[in-house]
Structure formats: structure tokens, C-alpha cells
Design a protein around this motif. Structure first.
Motif, PDB file in Angstrom:
ATOM      1  N   TYR A   1       4.028  -1.161   4.003  1.00 27.73           N
ATOM      2  CA  TYR A   1       3.687  -0.145   3.008  1.00 27.73           C
ATOM      3  C   TYR A   1       4.909   0.667   2.588  1.00 27.73           C
ATOM      4  O   TYR A   1       5.964   0.639   3.232  1.00 27.73           O
TER       5      TYR A   1
ATOM      6  N   ALA B   1       0.835  -1.202   0.000  1.00 22.01           N
ATOM      7  CA  ALA B   1       0.000   0.000   0.000  1.00 22.01           C
ATOM      8  C   ALA B   1       0.869   1.252   0.000  1.00 22.01           C
ATOM      9  O   ALA B   1       2.039   1.222   0.404  1.00 22.01           O
TER      10      ALA B   1
ATOM     11  N   PHE C   1      -4.220  -6.279   4.978  1.00 19.60           N
ATOM     12  CA  PHE C   1      -4.253  -6.184   3.517  1.00 19.60           C
ATOM     13  C   PHE C   1      -5.698  -5.949   3.106  1.00 19.60           C
ATOM     14  O   PHE C   1      -6.626  -6.091   3.922  1.00 19.60           O
ATOM     15  N   HIS C   2      -5.917  -5.588   1.858  1.00 19.04           N
ATOM     16  CA  HIS C   2      -7.285  -5.488   1.333  1.00 19.04           C
ATOM     17  C   HIS C   2      -7.298  -5.852  -0.141  1.00 19.04           C
ATOM     18  O   HIS C   2      -6.290  -5.718  -0.836  1.00 19.04           O
TER      19      HIS C   2
ATOM     20  N   ASP D   1      -1.357  -3.723   3.443  1.00 23.36           N
ATOM     21  CA  ASP D   1      -1.359  -2.474   4.210  1.00 23.36           C
ATOM     22  C   ASP D   1      -0.292  -2.443   5.298  1.00 23.36           C
ATOM     23  O   ASP D   1       0.273  -1.386   5.590  1.00 23.36           O
ATOM     24  N   SER D   2      -0.028  -3.590   5.925  1.00 23.29           N
ATOM     25  CA  SER D   2       0.888  -3.597   7.067  1.00 23.29           C
ATOM     26  C   SER D   2       2.335  -3.366   6.656  1.00 23.29           C
ATOM     27  O   SER D   2       3.149  -2.910   7.460  1.00 23.29           O
TER      28      SER D   2
ATOM     29  N   ARG E   1      -3.091   3.175   1.761  1.00 27.37           N
ATOM     30  CA  ARG E   1      -3.014   2.321   2.943  1.00 27.37           C
ATOM     31  C   ARG E   1      -4.240   2.479   3.833  1.00 27.37           C
ATOM     32  O   ARG E   1      -4.710   3.588   4.108  1.00 27.37           O
ATOM     33  N   VAL E   2      -4.758   1.341   4.295  1.00 25.26           N
ATOM     34  CA  VAL E   2      -5.809   1.311   5.309  1.00 25.26           C
ATOM     35  C   VAL E   2      -5.147   0.901   6.623  1.00 25.26           C
ATOM     36  O   VAL E   2      -4.735  -0.247   6.786  1.00 25.26           O
ATOM     37  N   ARG E   3      -5.036   1.818   7.547  1.00 21.69           N
ATOM     38  CA  ARG E   3      -4.214   1.606   8.745  1.00 21.69           C
ATOM     39  C   ARG E   3      -4.695   0.427   9.582  1.00 21.69           C
ATOM     40  O   ARG E   3      -3.897  -0.244  10.236  1.00 21.69           O
TER      41      ARG E   3
ATOM     42  N   ASN F   1      -6.000  -2.374   8.539  1.00 23.26           N
ATOM     43  CA  ASN F   1      -5.975  -3.651   7.814  1.00 23.26           C
ATOM     44  C   ASN F   1      -4.573  -4.224   7.707  1.00 23.26           C
ATOM     45  O   ASN F   1      -3.582  -3.485   7.701  1.00 23.26           O
TER      46      ASN F   1
END
Length: 394
Positions: free
Chosen positions: A296, A197, A218-219, A293-294, A212-214, A216
Motif C-alpha cells: 500500500y 490501497a 487485495f480486494h 492491500d498488502s 486499505r483492508v489490513r 486482505n
């Protein structure tokens, strides 16, 4: 005159033999194409019998990018140590981004990656002071993009040793990225195509799915009703799901086999290809493509290929402008190639009557699950065509 019926029978038999032989050759060619996907015989004019003069056991169809020593230090015939690396990092580089590329490579060295640098500015000597440079693979071609390099130097048969291929840009910040942890997530979630991300400090985020989705790890998709590209529950394709962008894609071995064939030999910028990478996901793109996401990165958006504006080099240019903005020319070429790629895709889809869009197939499957009596009309039509062809061959 009495021989005419006999000659007619002979001619009929000969025509039948010719037909059967031609039909057999056609079928054999199709089998060769399926069994040897790396070697498009029809396109190159090379026939499948070119290897018949070799004993089958001597043929080595695979290769790799591992450096081999010219001699062994041991006098005995002991096995040469082979690197334990099974992953590849390939980056197009210019000397101006040397420091940032060094930061990227240092992260990957700890995980025993093979490093491959595509020098688009021709400067290789400027990297020799870096300790890892002597172990890296250096490819030089002036002012070429990473897709141009990848098409010519990352053939699937050559990189088949590697489990994952990272085809990254040079302007990425990796302070919050660890390749080992990243690959653990990719493997556990079955992501054939992925990317890290983009962190909030990235200069540009063109597609929200890459942000990035903080919360998550991943997405695989996003929901967003704002803007022109609305992503809802009904969205089945890019850029809402089944999508990664071109600056930092990561491919499994099988996905790269497909993506390499998708790269157009003459369209060097690769614009538009990110929208089609999901077709190489080896299954459902909405499940096999994702953004981690983790682990990035930061996309710095530094434009170096093509350089900055330069002075006019001819009298004709002097009469128009004192400088020529090469970045504008690069953007114009990229836009032109995007339109060409779109037209080629549309034409290929139109001509391949047996091809079924996997994104659409998922929607049809959902309808069929709801209605057990529903039959896809396209499938019905193609089944009828196959039955007619089979009857003609009998």
C-alpha cells in the motif's frame, strides 16, 4: 431509339458495379480499423494504402522507450545489451517534489523499471544530480497534466514492450510498497487494472474502495450502506466494484491499449475517467479490476500543478483582486471538463447501437442463468436488425 434498351442495360450494370465497389471499400475499411486499432484512418484522413509502397517485411509497427547507445564499445558487431525491463513507471513531476519522487523511483529501480518523467514545471536541470536521471526519459511541457502527457507520449504502439504501466502522481508515499511483490499479486489474480490501497495516513480518501483492508491481500469490491454511494451485494459498478482512482493506476498492456483511447485529447484533467476505466478491464470489471492491500501507499494530497496564488499580472486583475488563486481556476476547469466528458459518453452510448455495457451484461447473464427461457430483448432486437441487413445485401 433501338440503342435505348441497350444503354439502359449498360447503366444498370455500371450502377451495380459502383454499388459493389463502394460496399467492398466500406467493408475493407472496417477490416482495416479492426486490424490496425492504433491508426484511425477515417479520423486522420490517411488511407490504408499509404504503406503499399514499402515491402511488407521492412515495416516495424512497434517501438519502445529504451535508450539506445550512439556507438558500441566493442569493435565487433556484437548485439547491444538491451534492458531486461518490461515495465514502465511514468510520473508528472515538479522540482518541489524532487525528494519524494526520488524515493518512489528508488523503489522501482530495483525491479529494472523504465522511468519516464513528465516535467510540468520545465525544470530538467534540477534533476541531473540524481544518478538515475541520466537513464530516465525526460519530457517537458509547462503546466500540463499527466493525462495530457500520457495521451501524447504513451501511445500503445510505443509502450507495447511493457507488460505493466504505472501512471502515478508525484505525491505518493511508498515506504510500505514493493513493486515486485505488487506485480506478483496482480499477475496471480489476473488484475488488468489495479492500484495499491491507500494507507490510513493518507490525506484524503475519496472512495472507500481505495482504503486499505489490513486483513486482505487485495480486494475487488466493498460493501458499505453509509453515505450517498451505498455499496450492497446488488452493486455492479463503480465506485463499489470495478474501480480504481486516478492517482496511482496500474495497467496491463491490453488494458492500456483501451485506456489510451479513452483519454480525451482536449480534456486534460481526466476527471470522470476513473469511473469508466473498468470498461478497459478486458473482461468482467468486477473480477479484472482490484485494489492491492498488502502493498500500500500513502496519498499526501500535495497540490502543485497550477501553483499557489499569484500576484495579479494586469490592471484588469488589480481592479478585481490583488491575487489570483490558480487552484480555484484549475478546479473550475476540471469540473467543466467532467461535465463535457459525461455528455460525450452518453452521446457515444446512444449512437453506438451495437454496444453492450459489460456491467449490465453481467446482470443480464445472472437473470438468464436463473431463467433458461429468458431472452434479452435488446439482444433479440439487434439480432433481428442484423438479419434484415443481411437480407438487403443478398
Amino acid at each position: 431509339m433501338k440503342q435505348l434498351p441497350f444503354m439502359g442495360i449498360i447503366c444498370t450494370v455500371m450502377l451495380f458495379i459502383v454499388y459493389r465497389t463502394t460496399n467492398y471499400q466500406f467493408r475493407q475499411t472496417e477490416i482495416d480499423k479492426r486490424l490496425n486499432p492504433f491508426y484511425p484512418w477515417k479520423d486522420t484522413g490517411v488511407v490504408s494504402t499509404t504503406l503499399d509502397s514499402l515491402p511488407r517485411g521492412i515495416i516495424q509497427a512497434r517501438s519502445d522507450l529504451e535508450l539506445k547507445p550512439l556507438w558500441s564499445k566493442s569493435s565487433s558487431k556484437s548485439k547491444v545489451n538491451v534492458s531486461s525491463s518490461h515495465n514502465l513507471l511514468a510520473i508528472p513531476v515538479g522540482i518541489k517534489q524532487k525528494s519524494n519522487v526520488d524515493d518512489i523511483v528508488q523503489k522501482f529501480l530495483s525491479e529494472n523499471f523504465t522511468i519516464m518523467l513528465f516535467h510540468y514545471d520545465g525544470n530538467v536541470d534540477g534533476w541531473r544530480d540524481l544518478e538515475w536521471s541520466k537513464k530516465a526519459i525526460h519530457i517537458v511541457a509547462h503546466n500540463q497534466t499527466k493525462w495530457w502527457f500520457a495521451k501524447r507520449f504513451l501511445h500503445p504502439a510505443v509502450v507495447s514492450l511493457y507488460d505493466y504501466i504505472f501512471l502515478w502522481d508525484e505525491d505518493l508515499g511508498v515506504e510500505n510498497f514493493h513493486p515486485g511483490r505488487y506485480l506478483k499479486i496482480v499477475k496471480s489474480e489476473g488484475l488488468e487494472i489495479s492500484q495499491p490501497a491507500l494507507g490510513p495516513n493518507s490525506t484524503e480518501i475519496h472512495h472507500k474502495i481505495t482504503a486499505r483492508v489490513r486483513t486482505n491481500k487485495f480486494h475487488r469490491r466493498i460493501w458499505d450502506v453509509r453515505g450517498s454511494a451505498k455499496c450492497t451485494e446488488d452493486s455492479k459498478g463503480p465506485p463499489c466494484t470495478g474501480f480504481v482512482e486516478g492517482m496511482a493506476p496500474v495497467f496491463s498492456r491490453s488494458a492500456w491499449h483501451c485506456a489510451w483511447h479513452l483519454i480525451q485529447n482536449d480534456l486534460i484533467h481526466g476527471w470522470g475517467m476513473d469511473m469508466k476505466l473498468g470498461y478497459c478491464a478486458q473482461g468482467d470489471p468486477s473480477k479484472n479490476v482490484g485494489v492491492v492491500d498488502s502493498e500500500y501507499i500513502v496519498h499526501k494530497g500535495i497540490q502543485t500543478l497550477g501553483g499557489a496564488s499569484r500576484k495579479a499580472s494586469s490592471p484588469e486583475e488589480l481592479t478585481k483582486k490583488h491575487t489570483v488563486d490558480m487552484r480555484v481556476e484549475v478546479r473550475r476547469q476540471s469540473t467543466s471538463e467532467l461535465q463535457i466528458f459525461k455528455k460525450r459518453w452518453e452521446q457515444a452510448v446512444e449512437e453506438d447501437k451495437d454496444w453492450v455495457d459489460p456491467f449490465i451484461r453481467k446482470q443480464r447473464q445472472a437473470v438468464q442463468d436463473d431463467d433458461k427461457n429468458w431472452v434479452d430483448p435488446l439482444t433479440r432486437k439487434r439480432k433481428r436488425t442484423r438479419q434484415q441487413n443481411q437480407r438487403l445485401h443478398i
